[in-house]
Each structure stands twice: as structure tokens, then as C-alpha cells.
Design a protein around this motif. Structure first.
Motif, PDB file in Angstrom:
ATOM      1  N   LEU A   1     131.975  24.318  98.269  1.00  0.00           N
ATOM      2  CA  LEU A   1     132.793  22.903  96.373  1.00  0.00           C
ATOM      3  C   LEU A   1     133.828  23.481  95.547  1.00  0.00           C
ATOM      4  N   ASP A   2     134.603  24.348  96.443  1.00  0.00           N
ATOM      5  CA  ASP A   2     135.584  24.974  94.879  1.00  0.00           C
ATOM      6  C   ASP A   2     137.391  24.380  95.298  1.00  0.00           C
ATOM      7  N   LEU A   3     137.015  23.775  94.292  1.00  0.00           N
ATOM      8  CA  LEU A   3     138.252  23.088  93.968  1.00  0.00           C
ATOM      9  C   LEU A   3     139.522  23.252  93.651  1.00  0.00           C
ATOM     10  N   LYS A   4     140.612  22.653  95.092  1.00  0.00           N
ATOM     11  CA  LYS A   4     142.021  23.795  94.514  1.00  0.00           C
ATOM     12  C   LYS A   4     142.050  23.541  92.506  1.00  0.00           C
ATOM     13  N   PRO A   5     142.632  24.331  92.037  1.00  0.00           N
ATOM     14  CA  PRO A   5     143.169  24.807  90.678  1.00  0.00           C
ATOM     15  C   PRO A   5     144.392  23.853  90.457  1.00  0.00           C
ATOM     16  N   THR A   6     144.646  22.980  91.466  1.00  0.00           N
ATOM     17  CA  THR A   6     146.183  22.122  90.912  1.00  0.00           C
ATOM     18  C   THR A   6     145.953  20.864  90.769  1.00  0.00           C
ATOM     19  N   ALA A   7     146.664  20.031  91.093  1.00  0.00           N
ATOM     20  CA  ALA A   7     146.066  17.945  90.612  1.00  0.00           C
ATOM     21  C   ALA A   7     146.135  18.327  92.731  1.00  0.00           C
ATOM     22  N   GLY A   8     146.544  18.999  93.827  1.00  0.00           N
ATOM     23  CA  GLY A   8     146.189  18.838  95.064  1.00  0.00           C
ATOM     24  C   GLY A   8     144.598  18.490  94.502  1.00  0.00           C
ATOM     25  N   ARG A   9     143.796  18.261  94.523  1.00  0.00           N
ATOM     26  CA  ARG A   9     142.758  18.273  94.436  1.00  0.00           C
ATOM     27  C   ARG A   9     142.570  16.373  94.798  1.00  0.00           C
ATOM     28  N   TYR A  10     143.430  15.846  93.983  1.00  0.00           N
ATOM     29  CA  TYR A  10     142.992  14.334  94.619  1.00  0.00           C
ATOM     30  C   TYR A  10     143.811  13.701  96.343  1.00  0.00           C
ATOM     31  N   GLU A  11     144.055  14.775  96.760  1.00  0.00           N
ATOM     32  CA  GLU A  11     144.836  14.342  98.167  1.00  0.00           C
ATOM     33  C   GLU A  11     143.983  14.913  98.840  1.00  0.00           C
ATOM     34  N   GLY A  12     143.113  14.385  99.396  1.00  0.00           N
ATOM     35  CA  GLY A  12     141.452  14.272  99.307  1.00  0.00           C
ATOM     36  C   GLY A  12     141.450  14.402 101.475  1.00  0.00           C
ATOM     37  N   GLY A  13     142.295  13.492 101.824  1.00  0.00           N
ATOM     38  CA  GLY A  13     141.980  13.925 103.460  1.00  0.00           C
ATOM     39  C   GLY A  13     143.910  13.101 103.907  1.00  0.00           C
ATOM     40  N   SER A  14     143.081  13.134 104.474  1.00  0.00           N
ATOM     41  CA  SER A  14     144.650  12.993 105.492  1.00  0.00           C
ATOM     42  C   SER A  14     145.774  11.683 104.655  1.00  0.00           C
ATOM     43  N   ARG A  15     147.325  12.216 105.036  1.00  0.00           N
ATOM     44  CA  ARG A  15     147.762  11.324 103.928  1.00  0.00           C
ATOM     45  C   ARG A  15     148.995  10.232 105.221  1.00  0.00           C
ATOM     46  N   ASN A  16     149.831   9.716 103.932  1.00  0.00           N
ATOM     47  CA  ASN A  16     150.492   8.832 105.051  1.00  0.00           C
ATOM     48  C   ASN A  16     151.866   9.807 104.985  1.00  0.00           C
ATOM     49  N   LEU A  17     151.967  10.265 105.932  1.00  0.00           N
ATOM     50  CA  LEU A  17     152.646  11.551 106.301  1.00  0.00           C
ATOM     51  C   LEU A  17     154.163  11.328 106.643  1.00  0.00           C
ATOM     52  N   ALA A  18     154.176   9.629 107.375  1.00  0.00           N
ATOM     53  CA  ALA A  18     155.570   9.012 107.393  1.00  0.00           C
ATOM     54  C   ALA A  18     156.176   8.651 106.192  1.00  0.00           C
ATOM     55  N   GLY A  19     155.212   8.347 105.376  1.00  0.00           N
ATOM     56  CA  GLY A  19     155.854   7.447 104.397  1.00  0.00           C
ATOM     57  C   GLY A  19     156.631   8.764 103.273  1.00  0.00           C
ATOM     58  N   LEU A  20     156.089   9.695 103.459  1.00  0.00           N
ATOM     59  CA  LEU A  20     156.215  11.252 102.408  1.00  0.00           C
ATOM     60  C   LEU A  20     157.418  11.946 102.874  1.00  0.00           C
ATOM     61  N   LEU A  21     157.635  11.658 103.939  1.00  0.00           N
ATOM     62  CA  LEU A  21     158.506  12.103 104.271  1.00  0.00           C
ATOM     63  C   LEU A  21     159.542  11.939 104.443  1.00  0.00           C
ATOM     64  N   GLY A  22     159.855   9.831 104.519  1.00  0.00           N
ATOM     65  CA  GLY A  22     160.614   9.077 103.654  1.00  0.00           C
ATOM     66  C   GLY A  22     161.001   8.992 102.435  1.00  0.00           C
ATOM     67  N   LEU A  23     160.177   9.419 101.143  1.00  0.00           N
ATOM     68  CA  LEU A  23     160.172   9.296 100.240  1.00  0.00           C
ATOM     69  C   LEU A  23     160.925  10.945  99.600  1.00  0.00           C
ATOM     70  N   GLU A  24     160.379  12.114 100.349  1.00  0.00           N
ATOM     71  CA  GLU A  24     160.741  13.097 100.117  1.00  0.00           C
ATOM     72  C   GLU A  24     162.776  12.872 100.183  1.00  0.00           C
ATOM     73  N   ALA A  25     163.348  12.769 101.256  1.00  0.00           N
ATOM     74  CA  ALA A  25     164.132  12.313 101.783  1.00  0.00           C
ATOM     75  C   ALA A  25     165.671  11.674 100.965  1.00  0.00           C
ATOM     76  N   SER A  26     164.541  10.702 100.270  1.00  0.00           N
ATOM     77  CA  SER A  26     165.355   9.687  99.135  1.00  0.00           C
ATOM     78  C   SER A  26     165.145  10.583  97.940  1.00  0.00           C
ATOM     79  N   VAL A  27     163.871  11.265  97.416  1.00  0.00           N
ATOM     80  CA  VAL A  27     164.162  11.911  96.318  1.00  0.00           C
ATOM     81  C   VAL A  27     165.095  12.944  96.147  1.00  0.00           C
ATOM     82  N   ARG A  28     165.246  14.264  97.442  1.00  0.00           N
ATOM     83  CA  ARG A  28     166.164  14.400  97.374  1.00  0.00           C
ATOM     84  C   ARG A  28     167.270  13.911  97.026  1.00  0.00           C
TER      85      ARG A  28
END
Length: 311
Positions: free
Chosen positions: A187-214
Motif C-alpha cells: 500500500l504505497d499510495l500515489k503522492p497525487t490526487a490520482g490515488r482516488y482513481e482506484g479502478g477502471s474508469r469511464n474511458l468513453a465518457g472521459l475521452l468525450g469530456l477531454e475533447a470538450s474541455v480542449r
């Protein structure tokens, strides 16, 4: 998101929605019985229930009534004491569009030794925010409002110095530094907020959100907000000509992209149904009608609104 907020990438976690962001902070904070949270009484349920759920841990939630739809910081200050740990507030009110002064909220929270949590869903992406200058401590937002992204993809900001203050929740294989070394169980947690991204994510949704934010970043929040103010000011002017009463505060320091209005003597629910039948989307809030034009809306859209309401 780091660029949008002027934050460090290490301070950003990708979450499913605003509720998850609020909950990670509310449940991860090191509360003691007798501590309290202070927030406006009209907050969206997402920014109330996670705090109210702390009652079993002896945490009090102090909900401050509004004054004619406006937040009185003096009343908020009066509710704070030595046991106040967090102030929580929406950047922009979901029902009447009141935009809170985050610098003033941060100053008030820190003056009382507390931290500031911001529900940013009704502003993030189209109103400028630099967390290096405005010292908020936590922020969460879903991507499907002003960010124009899919549902189920959002963001959580945790100021770097608070990462170790919160107890990590939802810890999983992706929370540790050696995320892809599955045979190494340590249990060597990431020293970043990425420690809260524990498992598989909504990649399709995040890719859409990335395009919108860009896309939004290519215009910039300053330009987008200037355009939204232009559209909403025109909307208010034309709606008043139709007999509407604008209930939102439209002063420069508090206006946003949300406008709440009354059509005296007419049923808002019936008006909304009529608008929807004509392809004009709006909401009913607090006994009135709420419109939320974005930067892509123009005078032709407002004309359709006026015609639908006047029919």
C-alpha cells in the motif's frame, strides 16, 4: 483540467460526478465529534446530503438561510466558530444563478481556520478561475453541464497540501505508485490526487469530456463568459419586454449564465411544456422558469424562446 484551473496535475483526480467528489472529501476528512460544516441552505442536494450523512460521526451541518435569494456572508461568518472545519458552497446557484465570490468565501473560511469546498458544476469551464490566486481547498464538478461533456465523467481538485489530510477512499489497484505491477502488494499510495482513481474508469465518457474541455480552452473562459453575459443580458431585456420579472441578480459581480424569471399570472409548468413542444428547453425552479444559455446560443435562439413564451 489543470490548465483550466491553473492547478498542478497532481492536484486533479478524475471522478464520475460531483457527488463522488463531495463524498471523497466529506468521508475522508478527519472529523471529530462536535465539528461542524457551514453552507447555504439552498445548496443543490449533492452539496448537502454528503455533509448531513456525517451526523453519525457527531458532525453538525449549519445551513444558513438566504436573504431574498442572496447569500449573506455576514450570516455565514456568524455561524462559524472554533469547531468549523469546512465551508461548502456552490460557485453558482443551480436555481437562480447567484454567483458567489470565491475569494471572499476562501478568506472567510481561512480566517476561521476552516477549509473551503466548492461545487463548481454550474460555472466550471465558462467562468475564469485561477486556484493559485483564489485559494479554494477543494472543488468538484461533473462534466455534463457547462463543460458540455458526457454524464458520468467529472473532476475533483484537492490542493496539494491537503492530500495527506484526507483518508483515501475507493482505494484500488490504480491508487498506488506501482499500479501496473499486479504481483507487488504494497500500500504505497500515489503522492497525487490520482490515488482516488482506484479502478477502471469511464474511458468513453472521459475521452468525450477531454475533447470538450480542449474545445472550451481553445476559446478561453474569459471569452466564453463575456459571450454568455452578452446572451443573457439580451435575454433579460427581451423577456422584460414580454412582461417577465427577472429574479436573478444581474449585477456584474453576481451574474452568471443562469437566469430565473417569472411570467406573472401564468403557470410555469404549463409554459415549460409549451416551450418543450416547440423545441425550447428550460426548467422550472423555485416557482419560476430557469434559462441557461451557453456561448453557442444566439439571438435566433432567444427569438424562439420569446415566441414560445408569448404563444
Amino acid at each position: 483540467f489543470a490548465t483550466l484551473l491553473h492547478a498542478a496535475e497532481e492536484e486533479i483526480a478524475l471522478v464520475r460526478n460531483t457527488t463522488e467528489g463531495v463524498t471523497l472529501v466529506a468521508e475522508g476528512f478527519p472529523w471529530k465529534p462536535g465539528d461542524n460544516v457551514v453552507l447555504p441552505a439552498d445548496e443543490f442536494p449533492t452539496n448537502q446530503y454528503p455533509w448531513l450523512n456525517l451526523a453519525t460521526r457527531g458532525v453538525e451541518v449549519r445551513r444558513i438561510p438566504l436573504v431574498e435569494g442572496r447569500v449573506d456572508l455576514g450570516r455565514v461568518a456568524e455561524a462559524c466558530d472554533a469547531r468549523t472545519r469546512i465551508l461548502s458552497v456552490s460557485w453558482v446557484s443551480y436555481w437562480n444563478g447567484w454567483r458567489n465570490d470565491l475569494d471572499a468565501w476562501a478568506e472567510l473560511a481561512h480566517r476561521h481556520g476552516a477549509l473551503l469546498f466548492v461545487d463548481a458544476i454550474q460555472a466550471l469551464g465558462v467562468i475564469p478561475l485561477d486556484v493559485r490566486r483564489t485559494p479554494i481547498d477543494f472543488l468538484a464538478a461533473d462534466g455534463h453541464k457547462w463543460l458540455l461533456g458526457p454524464e458520468g465523467a467529472g473532476v475533483l481538485f484537492i490542493r496539494r497540501e491537503h492530500l495527506d489530510r484526507l483518508r483515501p477512499l475507493g482505494v484500488g489497484w490504480n491508487s498506488v505508485r506501482h499500479a501496473h505491477d499486479y504481483q507487488r502488494i504494497e500500500l504505497d499510495l500515489k503522492p497525487t490526487a490520482g490515488r482516488y482513481e482506484g479502478g477502471s474508469r469511464n474511458l468513453a465518457g472521459l475521452l468525450g469530456l477531454e475533447a470538450s474541455v480542449r474545445l472550451l480552452c481553445s476559446y478561453g473562459p474569459e471569452a466564453l463568459f463575456a459571450r454568455i453575459v452578452e446572451v443573457t443580458e439580451e435575454a433579460c431585456q427581451r423577456l422584460r419586454g414580454l412582461g417577465a420579472v427577472i429574479r436573478s441578480d444581474r449585477t456584474p459581480e453576481h451574474r452568471s449564465g443562469i437566469v430565473l424569471l417569472d411570467m406573472p399570472g401564468r403557470d410555469p409548468q404549463a409554459l415549460r411544456r409549451r416551450c418543450l413542444e416547440r423545441g425550447v428547453v428550460l426548467s422550472c425552479r423555485a416557482g419560476g422558469l430557469r434559462i441557461s444559455p451557453h456561448a453557442y446560443n444566439d439571438s435566433s435562439d432567444l427569438q424562439r424562446l420569446i415566441e414560445a413564451l408569448g404563444a
